[in-house]
Design a protein around this motif. Structure first.
Motif, PDB file in Angstrom:
ATOM      1  N   GLU A 158       0.897  -1.100  -0.100  1.00 30.51           N
ATOM      2  CA  GLU A 158      -0.100   0.041   0.052  1.00 30.51           C
ATOM      3  C   GLU A 158       0.909   1.153   0.026  1.00 30.51           C
ATOM      4  O   GLU A 158       1.930   1.261   0.487  1.00 30.51           O
ATOM      5  N   PHE A 159       0.281   2.372  -0.574  1.00 31.28           N
ATOM      6  CA  PHE A 159       0.814   3.590  -0.705  1.00 31.28           C
ATOM      7  C   PHE A 159       1.068   4.113   0.889  1.00 31.28           C
ATOM      8  O   PHE A 159       0.065   4.318   1.603  1.00 31.28           O
ATOM      9  N   VAL A 160       2.134   4.886   1.100  1.00 27.69           N
ATOM     10  CA  VAL A 160       2.164   5.581   2.220  1.00 27.69           C
ATOM     11  C   VAL A 160       2.376   6.790   2.128  1.00 27.69           C
ATOM     12  O   VAL A 160       1.550   7.696   2.627  1.00 27.69           O
ATOM     13  N   GLY A 161       3.230   7.485   1.264  1.00 28.60           N
ATOM     14  CA  GLY A 161       3.386   8.593   0.911  1.00 28.60           C
ATOM     15  C   GLY A 161       4.337   9.112  -0.047  1.00 28.60           C
ATOM     16  O   GLY A 161       5.172   8.069  -0.592  1.00 28.60           O
ATOM     17  N   ALA A 162       4.371  10.282  -0.727  1.00 25.14           N
ATOM     18  CA  ALA A 162       5.230  10.704  -1.847  1.00 25.14           C
ATOM     19  C   ALA A 162       5.683  12.267  -1.719  1.00 25.14           C
ATOM     20  O   ALA A 162       4.734  12.989  -1.027  1.00 25.14           O
ATOM     21  N   ILE A 163       6.765  12.480  -2.124  1.00 29.11           N
ATOM     22  CA  ILE A 163       7.266  13.963  -2.123  1.00 29.11           C
ATOM     23  C   ILE A 163       7.613  14.368  -3.531  1.00 29.11           C
ATOM     24  O   ILE A 163       8.057  13.452  -4.479  1.00 29.11           O
ATOM     25  N   SER A 164       7.353  15.508  -3.937  1.00 30.27           N
ATOM     26  CA  SER A 164       7.640  15.814  -5.202  1.00 30.27           C
ATOM     27  C   SER A 164       9.054  16.239  -5.502  1.00 30.27           C
ATOM     28  O   SER A 164       9.926  16.078  -4.723  1.00 30.27           O
ATOM     29  N   TRP A 165       9.312  16.608  -6.927  1.00 32.00           N
ATOM     30  CA  TRP A 165      10.944  16.699  -6.968  1.00 32.00           C
ATOM     31  C   TRP A 165      11.337  17.552  -6.171  1.00 32.00           C
ATOM     32  O   TRP A 165      12.823  16.988  -5.811  1.00 32.00           O
ATOM     33  N   ILE A 166      11.266  18.589  -5.797  1.00 27.67           N
ATOM     34  CA  ILE A 166      12.244  19.608  -5.245  1.00 27.67           C
ATOM     35  C   ILE A 166      11.581  19.711  -3.586  1.00 27.67           C
ATOM     36  O   ILE A 166      12.173  20.407  -2.831  1.00 27.67           O
ATOM     37  N   GLY A 167      10.951  18.724  -3.304  1.00 29.49           N
ATOM     38  CA  GLY A 167      10.176  18.757  -1.918  1.00 29.49           C
ATOM     39  C   GLY A 167       9.122  19.810  -1.805  1.00 29.49           C
ATOM     40  O   GLY A 167       8.906  19.966  -0.338  1.00 29.49           O
ATOM     41  N   LYS A 188      22.025  15.003  -1.113  1.00 27.67           N
ATOM     42  CA  LYS A 188      22.575  13.679  -0.846  1.00 27.67           C
ATOM     43  C   LYS A 188      21.909  12.511  -1.345  1.00 27.67           C
ATOM     44  O   LYS A 188      21.938  11.387  -0.789  1.00 27.67           O
ATOM     45  N   ASN A 189      21.095  12.933  -2.319  1.00 25.51           N
ATOM     46  CA  ASN A 189      20.145  11.832  -3.216  1.00 25.51           C
ATOM     47  C   ASN A 189      19.499  10.989  -2.165  1.00 25.51           C
ATOM     48  O   ASN A 189      19.133   9.781  -2.507  1.00 25.51           O
ATOM     49  N   THR A 190      18.751  11.550  -1.130  1.00 23.39           N
ATOM     50  CA  THR A 190      18.141  10.780  -0.098  1.00 23.39           C
ATOM     51  C   THR A 190      16.675  11.426   0.188  1.00 23.39           C
ATOM     52  O   THR A 190      16.524  12.407   0.227  1.00 23.39           O
ATOM     53  N   VAL A 191      15.935  10.434   0.389  1.00 22.48           N
ATOM     54  CA  VAL A 191      14.626  10.755   0.772  1.00 22.48           C
ATOM     55  C   VAL A 191      14.287   9.893   2.290  1.00 22.48           C
ATOM     56  O   VAL A 191      14.887   9.057   2.409  1.00 22.48           O
ATOM     57  N   TYR A 192      13.662  10.566   3.036  1.00 22.88           N
ATOM     58  CA  TYR A 192      13.417  10.042   4.485  1.00 22.88           C
ATOM     59  C   TYR A 192      11.827   9.889   4.801  1.00 22.88           C
ATOM     60  O   TYR A 192      11.036  10.585   4.019  1.00 22.88           O
ATOM     61  N   GLY A 221      -0.421  13.371   9.673  1.00 20.80           N
ATOM     62  CA  GLY A 221      -0.425  13.801  10.935  1.00 20.80           C
ATOM     63  C   GLY A 221       0.602  12.900  11.723  1.00 20.80           C
ATOM     64  O   GLY A 221       1.204  13.693  12.660  1.00 20.80           O
ATOM     65  N   ARG A 222       1.113  11.813  11.464  1.00 22.02           N
ATOM     66  CA  ARG A 222       2.094  10.959  12.108  1.00 22.02           C
ATOM     67  C   ARG A 222       3.559  10.851  11.270  1.00 22.02           C
ATOM     68  O   ARG A 222       4.433  10.911  11.952  1.00 22.02           O
ATOM     69  N   PHE A 223       3.383  10.767   9.906  1.00 23.85           N
ATOM     70  CA  PHE A 223       4.391  10.552   9.076  1.00 23.85           C
ATOM     71  C   PHE A 223       4.724  11.610   8.335  1.00 23.85           C
ATOM     72  O   PHE A 223       3.706  12.586   8.082  1.00 23.85           O
ATOM     73  N   THR A 224       6.082  12.080   7.956  1.00 23.12           N
ATOM     74  CA  THR A 224       6.486  13.107   7.250  1.00 23.12           C
ATOM     75  C   THR A 224       7.752  12.815   6.462  1.00 23.12           C
ATOM     76  O   THR A 224       8.335  11.994   7.033  1.00 23.12           O
ATOM     77  N   ILE A 225       7.477  12.998   5.057  1.00 25.50           N
ATOM     78  CA  ILE A 225       8.334  12.640   3.984  1.00 25.50           C
ATOM     79  C   ILE A 225       9.224  13.876   3.743  1.00 25.50           C
ATOM     80  O   ILE A 225       8.698  15.121   3.604  1.00 25.50           O
ATOM     81  N   SER A 226      10.459  13.933   3.704  1.00 26.22           N
ATOM     82  CA  SER A 226      11.355  14.878   3.122  1.00 26.22           C
ATOM     83  C   SER A 226      12.474  14.453   2.360  1.00 26.22           C
ATOM     84  O   SER A 226      12.638  13.129   2.070  1.00 26.22           O
ATOM     85  N   ARG A 227      13.189  15.168   1.550  1.00 31.27           N
ATOM     86  CA  ARG A 227      14.155  14.798   0.847  1.00 31.27           C
ATOM     87  C   ARG A 227      15.370  15.810   0.689  1.00 31.27           C
ATOM     88  O   ARG A 227      15.039  16.951   1.106  1.00 31.27           O
ATOM     89  N   ASP A 228      16.452  15.212   0.565  1.00 37.22           N
ATOM     90  CA  ASP A 228      17.944  15.992   0.643  1.00 37.22           C
ATOM     91  C   ASP A 228      18.598  15.904  -0.547  1.00 37.22           C
ATOM     92  O   ASP A 228      19.109  14.759  -0.833  1.00 37.22           O
ATOM     93  N   ASN A 229      18.360  16.551  -1.760  1.00 36.90           N
ATOM     94  CA  ASN A 229      18.689  16.077  -3.211  1.00 36.90           C
ATOM     95  C   ASN A 229      19.966  16.378  -3.164  1.00 36.90           C
ATOM     96  O   ASN A 229      20.615  15.594  -4.137  1.00 36.90           O
TER      97      ASN A 229
END
Length: 125
Positions: free
Chosen positions: A49-58, A79-83, A69-77
């Protein structure tokens, strides 16, 4: 594109975990910030199942209702890393978590082109 997820483990209900997913080997002409990055999960006996997604530049993200409200996605481009920061974890959140990358620039119900190997999250009640 190769994706390596990590950060899973055993946590008590109400606890937190942060998952990471490092990308490498972007397709020719693309860089990490040319991919929508998503997180999915699969519990035993259930469909992925889908949990979440983030756009190209976050600048934008979307989440499944069950984790809003409980989970947060972020990315550091850089570092080529998504959290995936997961707070207030519940037993129903347990499963194998996968990160995925999509060449589709739309942050919506899209197909994902590349998948990581998954990291196990176990939540004890």
């Amino acid at each position: 594109v190769q994706l390596q997820a990590s950060g899973g483990g055993l946590v008590q209900a109400g606890g937190s975990l942060r998952l990471s997913c490092v990308a490498s080997g972007a397709a020719s002409g693309r860089t990490f910030n040319n991919y929508v990055m998503g997180w999915f999960r699969q519990a035993p006996g259930k469909e992925r199942e889908f949990v979440g997604a983030i756009s190209w530049i976050g600048s934008g993200a979307r989440y499944a209702d069950s984790v809003k409200g409980r989970f947060t996605i972020s990315r550091d481009n850089a570092k080529n890393t998504v959290y995936l920061q997961m707070n207030d974890l519940k037993p129903d959140d347990a499963g194998v978590y996968y990160c995925a990358a999509s060449r589709n620039p739309v942050l919506g119900n899209i197909a994902y082109d590349y998948w990581g190997q998954g990291t196990q999250v176990t939540v004890s009640s």
